[in-house]
Motif scaffolding. Structure first.
Motif, PDB file in Angstrom:
ATOM      1  N   TRP A  17      -5.939  22.621 -10.143  1.00  0.00           N
ATOM      2  CA  TRP A  17      -5.912  22.117  -8.772  1.00  0.00           C
ATOM      3  C   TRP A  17      -4.958  20.923  -8.754  1.00  0.00           C
ATOM      4  N   TYR A  18      -3.957  20.961  -7.852  1.00  0.00           N
ATOM      5  CA  TYR A  18      -2.939  19.903  -7.864  1.00  0.00           C
ATOM      6  C   TYR A  18      -2.536  19.534  -6.444  1.00  0.00           C
ATOM      7  N   LEU A  19      -2.111  18.288  -6.280  1.00  0.00           N
ATOM      8  CA  LEU A  19      -1.637  17.804  -4.994  1.00  0.00           C
ATOM      9  C   LEU A  19      -0.135  18.014  -4.890  1.00  0.00           C
TER      10      LEU A  19
ATOM     11  N   SER B   7       2.721  22.003 -15.811  1.00  0.00           N
ATOM     12  CA  SER B   7       3.577  21.082 -15.076  1.00  0.00           C
ATOM     13  C   SER B   7       5.050  21.410 -15.287  1.00  0.00           C
ATOM     14  N   VAL B   8       5.446  21.630 -16.537  1.00  0.00           N
ATOM     15  CA  VAL B   8       6.852  21.923 -16.839  1.00  0.00           C
ATOM     16  C   VAL B   8       7.278  23.252 -16.224  1.00  0.00           C
TER      17      VAL B   8
ATOM     18  N   ILE C 124       2.457  16.137 -13.421  1.00  0.00           N
ATOM     19  CA  ILE C 124       1.261  16.070 -14.264  1.00  0.00           C
ATOM     20  C   ILE C 124       0.276  15.027 -13.744  1.00  0.00           C
ATOM     21  N   ASP C 125       0.771  13.975 -13.090  1.00  0.00           N
ATOM     22  CA  ASP C 125      -0.131  12.981 -12.499  1.00  0.00           C
ATOM     23  C   ASP C 125      -0.821  13.508 -11.245  1.00  0.00           C
ATOM     24  N   ALA C 126      -0.310  14.597 -10.671  1.00  0.00           N
ATOM     25  CA  ALA C 126      -0.883  15.155  -9.447  1.00  0.00           C
ATOM     26  C   ALA C 126      -1.869  16.280  -9.730  1.00  0.00           C
TER      27      ALA C 126
ATOM     28  N   THR D  51      -6.510  22.350 -23.539  1.00  0.00           N
ATOM     29  CA  THR D  51      -6.400  22.010 -22.122  1.00  0.00           C
ATOM     30  C   THR D  51      -5.288  21.005 -21.886  1.00  0.00           C
ATOM     31  N   ARG D  52      -5.176  20.014 -22.767  1.00  0.00           N
ATOM     32  CA  ARG D  52      -4.089  19.034 -22.616  1.00  0.00           C
ATOM     33  C   ARG D  52      -2.722  19.714 -22.699  1.00  0.00           C
ATOM     34  N   GLY D  53      -2.567  20.594 -23.686  1.00  0.00           N
ATOM     35  CA  GLY D  53      -1.306  21.303 -23.812  1.00  0.00           C
ATOM     36  C   GLY D  53      -1.050  22.246 -22.644  1.00  0.00           C
ATOM     37  N   ALA D  54      -2.112  22.895 -22.142  1.00  0.00           N
ATOM     38  CA  ALA D  54      -1.959  23.805 -21.010  1.00  0.00           C
ATOM     39  C   ALA D  54      -1.527  23.055 -19.755  1.00  0.00           C
ATOM     40  N   LYS D  55      -2.066  21.875 -19.521  1.00  0.00           N
ATOM     41  CA  LYS D  55      -1.661  21.070 -18.370  1.00  0.00           C
ATOM     42  C   LYS D  55      -0.188  20.706 -18.469  1.00  0.00           C
TER      43      LYS D  55
END
Length: 249
Positions: A185-187, A110-111, A155-157, A102-106
């Motif tokens: 889900w992202y802002l 983002s990239v 990634i922070d969003a 999950t960490r790698g997928a996030k």
């Protein structure tokens, strides 16, 4: 609309998602040249993050609002995915961890979403399957600017991440594959209408007082990651499906 394709090569994505041992969460590629290569990867974050409108210090005083995504998961679906993770560890990858994945997928989401927003599709060759990339090149060129801006996810969003469908299957040649669908889900602060069909909610994020507001949309995206586990295949994950509902169609 789902964008699908066959498995391809993703050297960087393999390092982010399939690195061995405890250091895999910190594994980053070497810094690229600034002009013609993908931007450096942001730091990794825990699978769930809750963001508030302000941070510590005097600027954070005053009214604040916290964004919380609440999602109810079916117990049957939860048990099914855990059963598949057990099968992956037993028969494919003993070191597999959904938390690390999950960490790698996030990070990958983002990239890739930022590169899509910037129309830098040539930098996605090793991250996204060839068939999906071919369709993306047609779609991105037709998007209005505000929809293209809305694709990008800092990634922070990223407010919430969860796994969707998990599949283990064989093709006609006997090759073994695992695919995992991740939902994000992202802002995003793009200039979209107040009511975008398919989005979850429009949040008013308050900074300082009620007279100063920054409006952000809480949007969703689905990315599918696929890896071949046939003996002799390279340990590489590739994105084989990209969905940004109501934005990228």
């Amino acid at each position: 609309m789902a964008l699908r394709g066959a498995a391809g090569r993703g050297r960087w994505l393999a390092r982010a998602l399939a690195a061995q041992g405890p250091a895999r969460a910190l594994l980053l590629p070497p810094p690229p040249p600034p002009a013609d290569r993908a931007p450096p990867l942001p730091r990794l974050l825990p699978p769930v993050r809750f963001a508030s409108a302000g941070g510590p210090g005097p600027e954070a005083e005053g009214p604040q609002r916290r964004v919380v995504v609440v999602r109810i998961t079916s117990p049957v679906a939860w048990l099914r995915t855990r059963f598949y993770y057990l099968l992956i560890r037993l028969y494919f990858d003993r070191e597999f961890s959904i938390e690390e994945f999950t960490r790698g997928a996030k990070q990958a989401f983002s990239v890739v979403s930022k590169l899509l927003s910037q129309r830098k599709l040539d930098l996605l060759d090793e991250l996204v399957s060839a068939e999906v990339l071919r369709v993306l090149k047609e779609k991105i060129s037709l998007l209005p600017d505000n929809h293209r801006d809305a694709l990008a996810a800092d990634i922070d969003a990223i407010m919430y991440t969860t796994e969707g469908d998990v599949r283990i299957y064989f093709d006609d040649d006997g090759r073994k594959f695992v695919s995992i669908l991740m939902r994000f889900w992202y802002l995003n602060g793009a200039n979209l209408p107040d009511e975008v069909p398919g989005e979850t909610k429009v949040f008013q994020i308050v900074f300082g007082d009620e007279s100063t507001k920054e409006k952000r949309h809480l949007l969703t995206a689905n990315y599918e990651f696929q890896r071949e586990f046939t003996e002799g295949a390279k340990p590489e994950w590739t994105i084989t499906r990209i969905e940004h509902p109501r934005l990228l169609e």
